[in-house]
Design an enzyme around this catalytic site. Structure first.
Site, PDB file in Angstrom:
ATOM      1  N   TYR A   1      51.878  35.893  41.410  1.00  0.00           N
ATOM      2  CA  TYR A   1      52.722  37.080  41.260  1.00  0.00           C
ATOM      3  C   TYR A   1      54.000  36.993  42.091  1.00  0.00           C
ATOM      4  O   TYR A   1      54.319  37.897  42.850  1.00  0.00           O
ATOM      5  CB  TYR A   1      51.925  38.346  41.628  1.00  0.00           C
ATOM      6  CG  TYR A   1      50.905  38.727  40.564  1.00  0.00           C
ATOM      7  CD1 TYR A   1      51.338  39.234  39.330  1.00  0.00           C
ATOM      8  CD2 TYR A   1      49.545  38.557  40.775  1.00  0.00           C
ATOM      9  CE1 TYR A   1      50.430  39.569  38.334  1.00  0.00           C
ATOM     10  CE2 TYR A   1      48.619  38.892  39.790  1.00  0.00           C
ATOM     11  CZ  TYR A   1      49.067  39.403  38.579  1.00  0.00           C
ATOM     12  OH  TYR A   1      48.161  39.739  37.594  1.00  0.00           O
TER      13      TYR A   1
ATOM     14  N   TYR B   1      42.709  48.050  37.257  1.00  0.00           N
ATOM     15  CA  TYR B   1      42.827  46.610  37.477  1.00  0.00           C
ATOM     16  C   TYR B   1      41.431  46.073  37.753  1.00  0.00           C
ATOM     17  O   TYR B   1      40.754  46.531  38.673  1.00  0.00           O
ATOM     18  CB  TYR B   1      43.750  46.289  38.653  1.00  0.00           C
ATOM     19  CG  TYR B   1      43.833  44.798  38.899  1.00  0.00           C
ATOM     20  CD1 TYR B   1      44.620  43.996  38.076  1.00  0.00           C
ATOM     21  CD2 TYR B   1      43.078  44.193  39.896  1.00  0.00           C
ATOM     22  CE1 TYR B   1      44.664  42.623  38.264  1.00  0.00           C
ATOM     23  CE2 TYR B   1      43.116  42.819  40.088  1.00  0.00           C
ATOM     24  CZ  TYR B   1      43.912  42.040  39.265  1.00  0.00           C
ATOM     25  OH  TYR B   1      43.950  40.677  39.442  1.00  0.00           O
TER      26      TYR B   1
ATOM     27  N   ASP C   1      33.273  48.830  39.351  1.00  0.00           N
ATOM     28  CA  ASP C   1      33.968  47.695  39.955  1.00  0.00           C
ATOM     29  C   ASP C   1      34.303  48.071  41.398  1.00  0.00           C
ATOM     30  O   ASP C   1      35.333  48.694  41.659  1.00  0.00           O
ATOM     31  CB  ASP C   1      35.222  47.378  39.138  1.00  0.00           C
ATOM     32  CG  ASP C   1      36.083  46.295  39.790  1.00  0.00           C
ATOM     33  OD1 ASP C   1      35.711  45.803  40.880  1.00  0.00           O
ATOM     34  OD2 ASP C   1      37.131  45.946  39.203  1.00  0.00           O
TER      35      ASP C   1
ATOM     36  N   LYS D   1      35.451  40.438  47.484  1.00  0.00           N
ATOM     37  CA  LYS D   1      36.297  40.763  48.650  1.00  0.00           C
ATOM     38  C   LYS D   1      35.490  41.000  49.934  1.00  0.00           C
ATOM     39  O   LYS D   1      35.106  40.054  50.593  1.00  0.00           O
ATOM     40  CB  LYS D   1      37.218  41.941  48.318  1.00  0.00           C
ATOM     41  CG  LYS D   1      38.250  41.557  47.252  1.00  0.00           C
ATOM     42  CD  LYS D   1      39.355  42.580  47.078  1.00  0.00           C
ATOM     43  CE  LYS D   1      40.455  42.034  46.189  1.00  0.00           C
ATOM     44  NZ  LYS D   1      40.787  42.851  45.039  1.00  0.00           N
TER      45      LYS D   1
HETATM   46  C1  LIG Z   1      40.923  42.275  43.559  1.00  0.00           C
HETATM   47  C2  LIG Z   1      40.191  42.989  42.491  1.00  0.00           C
HETATM   48  C3  LIG Z   1      39.575  42.281  41.449  1.00  0.00           C
HETATM   49  C4  LIG Z   1      39.736  40.797  41.264  1.00  0.00           C
HETATM   50  O1  LIG Z   1      39.252  40.069  42.339  1.00  0.00           O
HETATM   51  P1  LIG Z   1      39.732  38.526  42.504  1.00  0.00           P
HETATM   52  O2  LIG Z   1      38.869  38.016  43.601  1.00  0.00           O
HETATM   53  O3  LIG Z   1      41.170  38.605  42.884  1.00  0.00           O
HETATM   54  O4  LIG Z   1      39.519  37.852  41.224  1.00  0.00           O
HETATM   55  C5  LIG Z   1      38.832  42.998  40.542  1.00  0.00           C
HETATM   56  N1  LIG Z   1      38.694  44.325  40.638  1.00  0.00           N
HETATM   57  C6  LIG Z   1      39.269  45.035  41.631  1.00  0.00           C
HETATM   58  C7  LIG Z   1      39.058  46.509  41.694  1.00  0.00           C
HETATM   59  C8  LIG Z   1      40.050  44.398  42.581  1.00  0.00           C
HETATM   60  O5  LIG Z   1      40.666  45.095  43.529  1.00  0.00           O
END
Ligand SMILES: *Cc1c(COP(=O)(O)O)cnc(C)c1O
Length: 437
Positions: A24, A155, A251, A280
């Site tokens: 990005y 996202y 998510d 994460k």
């Molecule tokens: C960062 C993120 C993702 C993607 O995670 P990556 O490890 O970057 O592939 C998916 N969903 C949410 C809500 C995120 O913040």
């Protein structure tokens, strides 16, 4: 490293600019921009540069560093595991870190989630849920349930599948022809949540028979600009999905592991999703690793004859280093009162958010848990420059505060010492005021 940090930085940057393609990033801007910090060490809330600067990491290195950099428990766990075994396939073999972590995760996630599917990153955690939900209905008598409902501004990752359920238009236009059809519901963060719920309710009342799952980021839509909505929406959405027997995919790749004040955001709504996607903070931001935790019902849908197995898997499924790091993270939450400390930080952030609301040019300031966002000027625009002015001001003052367009936000480590947080808030506040002047 040589004694002259500046020469080191120059050499690294020259090589980087010649060969690295960054995520990005508009490279014409990047190549002509002032030199960025070259980081050689990170510890706790701090990033240390080769030329001797110390920066406070205000955004947890793209939100992953939930426990601060190089958390001693995580470093020790990875080191110990590395001495024994860095990786081994989960196909046909078993190992202790993957088994133990699954048990420990099941004990702390919302009740009813019983099985853990491992993958590599946040995108794959969601991709797993999408693929499993789709295959589940296909082989359990409802093959017409093949669409996904997602929220505008959502996202969920950067693979084709997760991008298809994403709702950030500026990111999407390029790949529109490649993405599968998704039903879009309004975000409960940008309109009254009751109205947003009425819309998704009407959508499911009409089309639930075609829907495999609804996918949401619980409480905070991160990439959309830290948009926040109340747990009541989530609870109502769970009820709606139950009524229509549609899966709910939560998510929590970003919000999981304490960001919103509870270990998982779903807890605040008192709900159990059918799929809980984690990454994460799962390893405290130390390693790329992910888990998708599902109900026994979902798992049962893949039993029976051979062809019913889940057609999915990555090379690094259940990686022992990642699993060991995640076990150390769970230890930290269990024994170090991480959430208690985060609540103290949240109180100070709340006071700061209140002050930011009174700054001329700030159209909104908001907080959920330890996530804070300041909306600069009008509507969100990813390319807005004012956020980058805040970034530059903060960098001069010693903090890394990367914006999302005209939203400046803070995602501090949950372990950040109070005095460091106060310094970060001071820097961020001054930088916002300066950038808007
Ligand atoms: C960062 C993120 C993702 C993607 O995670 P990556 O490890 O970057 O592939 C998916 N969903 C949410 C809500 C995120 O913040």
């Amino acid at each position: 490293m040589s004694a002259d940090g500046r020469a080191d930085a120059a050499r690294i940057l020259e090589t980087d600019r010649r060969h690295v393609w960054r995520p990005y990033t508009a490279h014409d801007e990047w190549l002509s921009a002032p030199d960025p910090p070259v980081v050689s060490r990170a510890e706790g809330p701090y990033l240390y540069t080769v030329d001797g600067r110390r920066l406070i990491d205000g955004v947890g290195s793209w939100w992953v560093s939930a426990l601060g950099h190089n958390h001693p428990r995580v470093v020790a766990a990875i080191g110990e595991q590395l001495g024994r075994m860095a990786h081994v396939a989960l196909a046909g073999l078993a190992h202790e870190p993957a088994a133990l972590l699954a048990e420990r995760l099941v004990a702390v996630v919302p009740p009813g989630l019983e099985r853990v599917f491992y993958s590599d990153n946040g995108s794959t955690a969601v991709e797993v849920a999408i693929r499993a939900a789709f295959q589940y209905w296909r082989q359990n008598g409802r093959p017409e349930r093949r669409l996904f409902v997602s929220l505008s501004g959502a996202y969920h990752g950067d693979t084709i599948g997760t991008f298809s359920v994403g709702g950030i238009d500026t990111f999407h236009a390029t790949f529109a022809d490649l993405l599968f059809e998704t039903l879009r519901a309004p975000s409960p963060a940008t309109t009254w949540y009751e109205d947003a719920f009425a819309r998704v309710e009407a959508l499911l009342d009409e089309r639930a028979n075609e829907v495999a799952a609804v996918v949401v980021e619980p409480l905070v839509q991160g990439a959309a600009g830290m948009l926040m909505y109340p747990p009541e929406y989530l609870r109502a959405l769970r009820g709606l999905c139950d009524r229509h027997d549609v899966f709910l995919i939560a998510d929590e790749v970003f919000v999981g592991f304490g960001r919103t004040g509870t270990l998982f955001a779903c807890e605040q709504a008192g709900i159990t999703p059918d799929f809980l996607c984690l990454s994460k903070g799962l390893t405290g931001g130390a390693l790329p690793f992910a888990a998708t935790v599902v109900t026994e019902r979902v798992f049962e849908g893949f039993r029976g004859e051979r062809g019913r197995m889940f057609h999915y898997g990555h090379s690094y499924c259940g990686n022992p280093l990642g699993a060991s790091a995640a076990l150390a993270v769970l230890d930290a939450f269990a024994h170090d009162d991480v959430l208690g400390h985060a609540a103290v930080l949240a109180g100070r952030i709340e006071a700061w958010v209140g002050r930011m609301r009174t700054v001329a040019g700030v159209s909104d300031a908001r907080r959920t848990g330890t996530i804070a966002a300041v909306q600069l000027g009008g509507a969100s625009d990813y390319d807005a420059s004012v956020g980058w002015r805040v970034y530059a001001e903060a960098m001069r003052r010693g903090a890394y505060v990367r914006p999302l367009g005209n939203v400046s936000y803070l995602v501090p480590a949950l372990t950040m010492p109070v005095a460091v947080l106060d310094e970060l808030l001071e820097i961020a506040g001054e930088s916002v005021e300066r950038a808007l002047r």
